[in-house]
Design an enzyme around this catalytic site. Structure first.
Site, PDB file in Angstrom:
ATOM      1  N   THR A 172       4.483   3.423   4.375  1.00 28.47           N
ATOM      2  CA  THR A 172       4.130   4.992   4.723  1.00 28.47           C
ATOM      3  C   THR A 172       3.027   4.659   4.844  1.00 28.47           C
ATOM      4  O   THR A 172       1.693   4.297   3.972  1.00 28.47           O
ATOM      5  CB  THR A 172       4.230   5.486   2.894  1.00 28.47           C
ATOM      6  N   VAL A 173       2.320   5.528   5.768  1.00 25.47           N
ATOM      7  CA  VAL A 173       1.337   6.098   6.170  1.00 25.47           C
ATOM      8  C   VAL A 173       0.770   7.596   6.118  1.00 25.47           C
ATOM      9  O   VAL A 173       1.897   7.877   6.853  1.00 25.47           O
ATOM     10  CB  VAL A 173       0.852   5.574   8.114  1.00 25.47           C
ATOM     11  N   ILE A 174       0.060   7.726   5.636  1.00 23.31           N
ATOM     12  CA  ILE A 174      -0.182   9.065   5.050  1.00 23.31           C
ATOM     13  C   ILE A 174      -2.070   9.393   6.004  1.00 23.31           C
ATOM     14  O   ILE A 174      -2.889   8.936   5.358  1.00 23.31           O
ATOM     15  CB  ILE A 174      -0.450   9.456   4.108  1.00 23.31           C
ATOM     16  N   ALA A 182       1.413  -1.110   5.981  1.00 24.46           N
ATOM     17  CA  ALA A 182       1.950  -1.035   6.889  1.00 24.46           C
ATOM     18  C   ALA A 182       0.984  -2.126   8.334  1.00 24.46           C
ATOM     19  O   ALA A 182       2.245  -2.389   9.786  1.00 24.46           O
ATOM     20  CB  ALA A 182       1.436  -0.152   7.388  1.00 24.46           C
ATOM     21  N   HIS A 216      -8.618   6.073  10.728  1.00 24.50           N
ATOM     22  CA  HIS A 216      -7.460   5.195  10.211  1.00 24.50           C
ATOM     23  C   HIS A 216      -5.908   5.191  10.454  1.00 24.50           C
ATOM     24  O   HIS A 216      -5.501   4.363  10.706  1.00 24.50           O
ATOM     25  CB  HIS A 216      -7.984   5.140   8.851  1.00 24.50           C
ATOM     26  N   ARG A 256      10.686  12.348   2.259  1.00 21.04           N
ATOM     27  CA  ARG A 256      10.692  11.993   3.042  1.00 21.04           C
ATOM     28  C   ARG A 256      12.040  10.507   2.209  1.00 21.04           C
ATOM     29  O   ARG A 256      11.738   9.536   2.562  1.00 21.04           O
ATOM     30  CB  ARG A 256      10.423  11.330   4.014  1.00 21.04           C
ATOM     31  N   PHE A 295       1.001  -1.374   0.010  1.00 23.29           N
ATOM     32  CA  PHE A 295       0.407  -0.295   0.093  1.00 23.29           C
ATOM     33  C   PHE A 295       0.797   1.437   0.292  1.00 23.29           C
ATOM     34  O   PHE A 295       1.670   1.642   0.142  1.00 23.29           O
ATOM     35  CB  PHE A 295      -1.000   0.211   1.103  1.00 23.29           C
TER      36      PHE A 295
END
Length: 157
Positions: free
Chosen positions: A81-83, A57, A89, A128, A22
């Site tokens: 990566t968590v946006i 993740a 969530h 990043r 993801f």
């Protein structure tokens, strides 16, 4: 005085990278940075690097735990990566991923490094993953290499 300092060269190291699918448009860059650092700076042979893709993740801690338990690897790197979005969530996924990886690291004698971006927006993630803010995948790989050597030195191996 006895001082232990880690070095990053670890040519015989066996390293696993667990990476989330993801947000792979970001994670691909993290992976490229990690592999480049392992090979170019750490001098790790390509045959000693294993990449394991997982859905997201949230699945990283279980996968990293399974990799550690094989006893095949000198270090395991977690990349993802968590946006942040418009719902809670983000907090659940980022928090559980972080605490799960921390728990695996503390219950293992194998270094586990955290290369999971937790960002407010896509722009921060891109920064990043190889632009303005460096590449956090490469940083996680360098940390893994250094910790391999620090742990060996601490144990007198």
């Amino acid at each position: 005085m006895n001082v232990i300092k880690g070095v990053v060269a670890a040519p015989k190291a066996r390293v696993a990278i667990a990476i989330a699918r993801f947000n792979n448009f970001i994670n691909d860059s993290l992976l490229d940075g990690a592999v480049d650092a392992l090979e170019r700076i750490g001098q790790v042979a390509q045959d000693n690097i294993t990449v394991v893709w997982v859905p997201g993740a949230y699945e990283l801690p279980l996968t990293v735990k399974a990799l550690v338990e094989t006893k095949k690897y000198d270090a395991v790197i977690a990349l993802g990566t968590v946006i942040r979005g418009g719902t809670a969530h983000f907090e659940f996924v980022a928090g559980e991923c972080s605490s799960g990886l921390s728990q695996v690291a503390m219950n293992s004698e194998v270094p586990v490094t955290f290369g999971v971006l937790t960002t407010e927006n896509i722009e921060q993630a891109i920064e990043r993953a190889g632009t303005k803010a460096g590449n956090k995948g490469a940083e996680a790989a360098l940390t893994a290499l250094e910790m391999i050597n620090v742990i060996k030195a601490v144990k007198g191996k």
